[in-house]
Write a protein that holds these residues in place. Structure first.
Motif, PDB file in Angstrom:
ATOM      1  N   LEU A  92       2.818   5.898  -3.147  1.00 61.50           N
ATOM      2  CA  LEU A  92       3.885   6.557  -3.906  1.00 61.50           C
ATOM      3  C   LEU A  92       3.554   6.611  -5.395  1.00 61.50           C
ATOM      4  CD1 LEU A  92       7.125   5.216  -2.184  1.00 61.50           C
ATOM      5  CD2 LEU A  92       6.331   7.591  -2.270  1.00 61.50           C
ATOM      6  N   MET A  93       2.923   5.567  -5.895  1.00 59.18           N
ATOM      7  CA  MET A  93       2.505   5.546  -7.293  1.00 59.18           C
ATOM      8  C   MET A  93       1.488   6.654  -7.558  1.00 59.18           C
ATOM      9  SD  MET A  93       0.850   2.348  -9.355  1.00 59.18           S
ATOM     10  CE  MET A  93       0.729   2.337 -11.128  1.00 59.18           C
TER      11      MET A  93
ATOM     12  N   TYR B  56       0.837  -1.198   0.000  1.00 65.44           N
ATOM     13  CA  TYR B  56       0.000   0.000   0.000  1.00 65.44           C
ATOM     14  C   TYR B  56       0.876   1.254   0.000  1.00 65.44           C
ATOM     15  CZ  TYR B  56      -4.164  -2.832   1.032  1.00 65.44           C
ATOM     16  OH  TYR B  56      -5.188  -3.731   0.978  1.00 65.44           O
ATOM     17  N   THR B  57       1.994   1.206   0.691  1.00 67.62           N
ATOM     18  CA  THR B  57       2.926   2.333   0.666  1.00 67.62           C
ATOM     19  C   THR B  57       3.397   2.572  -0.767  1.00 67.62           C
ATOM     20  OG1 THR B  57       3.683   1.676   2.868  1.00 67.62           O
ATOM     21  CG2 THR B  57       5.038   3.285   1.678  1.00 67.62           C
TER      22      THR B  57
ATOM     23  N   TRP C 148       4.566  -0.980  11.841  1.00 69.06           N
ATOM     24  CA  TRP C 148       3.717   0.120  11.416  1.00 69.06           C
ATOM     25  C   TRP C 148       2.897  -0.342  10.230  1.00 69.06           C
ATOM     26  CZ3 TRP C 148       3.622   4.440  14.332  1.00 69.06           C
ATOM     27  CH2 TRP C 148       4.656   4.601  15.245  1.00 69.06           C
ATOM     28  N   ARG C 149       1.756   0.300   9.986  1.00 66.51           N
ATOM     29  CA  ARG C 149       0.924  -0.088   8.849  1.00 66.51           C
ATOM     30  C   ARG C 149       1.611   0.211   7.518  1.00 66.51           C
ATOM     31  NH1 ARG C 149      -5.377   1.520  10.009  1.00 66.51           N
ATOM     32  NH2 ARG C 149      -6.019  -0.583  10.620  1.00 66.51           N
ATOM     33  N   ILE C 150       1.847   1.506   7.241  1.00 69.78           N
ATOM     34  CA  ILE C 150       2.402   1.853   5.929  1.00 69.78           C
ATOM     35  C   ILE C 150       3.545   2.857   5.980  1.00 69.78           C
ATOM     36  CG2 ILE C 150       0.277   1.339   4.649  1.00 69.78           C
ATOM     37  CD1 ILE C 150      -0.148   4.435   4.525  1.00 69.78           C
ATOM     38  N   LEU C 151       3.712   3.554   7.110  1.00 70.68           N
ATOM     39  CA  LEU C 151       4.740   4.581   7.190  1.00 70.68           C
ATOM     40  C   LEU C 151       5.401   4.541   8.560  1.00 70.68           C
ATOM     41  CD1 LEU C 151       5.918   6.873   5.455  1.00 70.68           C
ATOM     42  CD2 LEU C 151       4.241   8.405   6.498  1.00 70.68           C
TER      43      LEU C 151
ATOM     44  N   TYR D  43      -9.584   5.685  -1.724  1.00 78.09           N
ATOM     45  CA  TYR D  43     -10.852   4.992  -1.448  1.00 78.09           C
ATOM     46  C   TYR D  43     -10.598   3.504  -1.182  1.00 78.09           C
ATOM     47  CZ  TYR D  43     -15.301   2.727  -2.116  1.00 78.09           C
ATOM     48  OH  TYR D  43     -16.404   1.924  -1.931  1.00 78.09           O
ATOM     49  N   LEU D  44      -9.817   2.872  -2.045  1.00 83.16           N
ATOM     50  CA  LEU D  44      -9.516   1.450  -1.851  1.00 83.16           C
ATOM     51  C   LEU D  44      -8.829   1.228  -0.508  1.00 83.16           C
ATOM     52  CD1 LEU D  44      -8.279  -1.231  -4.211  1.00 83.16           C
ATOM     53  CD2 LEU D  44      -6.884  -0.751  -2.226  1.00 83.16           C
ATOM     54  N   PHE D  45      -7.808   2.014  -0.218  1.00 82.94           N
ATOM     55  CA  PHE D  45      -7.032   1.816   0.999  1.00 82.94           C
ATOM     56  C   PHE D  45      -7.887   1.957   2.254  1.00 82.94           C
ATOM     57  CE2 PHE D  45      -4.623   3.596   4.550  1.00 82.94           C
ATOM     58  CZ  PHE D  45      -3.717   2.567   4.761  1.00 82.94           C
TER      59      PHE D  45
END
Length: 196
Positions: free
Chosen positions: A136-137, A131-132, A189-192, A160-162
């Protein structure tokens, strides 16, 4: 000399092609494995469609036609350079996530037969580094495409998806792996890192 707008469009296309080239072998491999949990139908299919629209369809229309022209703004060399950096970062992270997941990867909320919780590689630090990579994408798209609608569509679509999927995904993993997942959650951590 090529304009920044044209260069941004070309780099966006190359970024999407790079994403596809990295993902394709894992997608082919994943389709061959039996599933024990498959929650792709219904809500997750809709979430994926919204994300695809924002990260693929709307920017592709802009790249091919320049539409919607009213939402365009002057390209910036600084934003362009940040777009290149975030694009490279997203592809590197995307590759690391796929490499770590191997055959456990899936495009949706699915668990394979004999599924294992991956806690090595990049997953040692983040529970959801893919997801990170997608954030970034989406940022890359916003920085490379100087159009308020086409540029920001990826952030909205993937956002929205995340935000609609992260809860169900973590609940599925908690149900499947119990205490192992609880301990993993407590140390990552989840994503960051150090933020979320």
């Amino acid at each position: 000399m090529i304009s920044l707008v044209s260069a941004g469009k070309v780099l966006w296309v190359l970024h999407v092609v790079g994403w596809y080239v990295l993902r394709r072998p894992f997608d082919r491999r994943a389709r061959k494995l039996n599933l024990t949990v498959d929650r792709r139908k219904g809500a997750d299919t809709a979430r994926l469609a919204v994300s695809l629209t924002g990260l693929g369809i709307i920017p592709a229309i802009y790249v091919m036609t320049g539409q919607p022209r009213f939402a365009s703004y002057p390209a910036s060399a600084i934003l362009f350079l940040f777009g290149i950096a975030s694009g490279i970062g997203s592809l590197i992270l995307f590759r690391l996530t796929h490499k770590a997941l191997g055959k456990m990867w899936s495009v949706s909320l699915q668990l394979k037969q004999d599924h294992k919780l991956i806690t090595t590689g990049i997953y040692k630090y983040l529970r959801h580094p893919m997801y990170t990579a997608f954030w970034l994408m989406a940022l890359t798209q916003a920085l490379l495409l100087p159009n308020y609608i086409a540029g920001l569509a990826g952030i909205v679509g993937f956002g929205y998806l995340f935000f609609s999927r992260i809860g169900p995904e973590e609940a599925m993993l908690q149900e499947a792996f119990g205490e192992e997942y609880s301990q993993y959650r407590a140390r990552t951590w989840r994503i960051l890192p150090y933020v979320y």
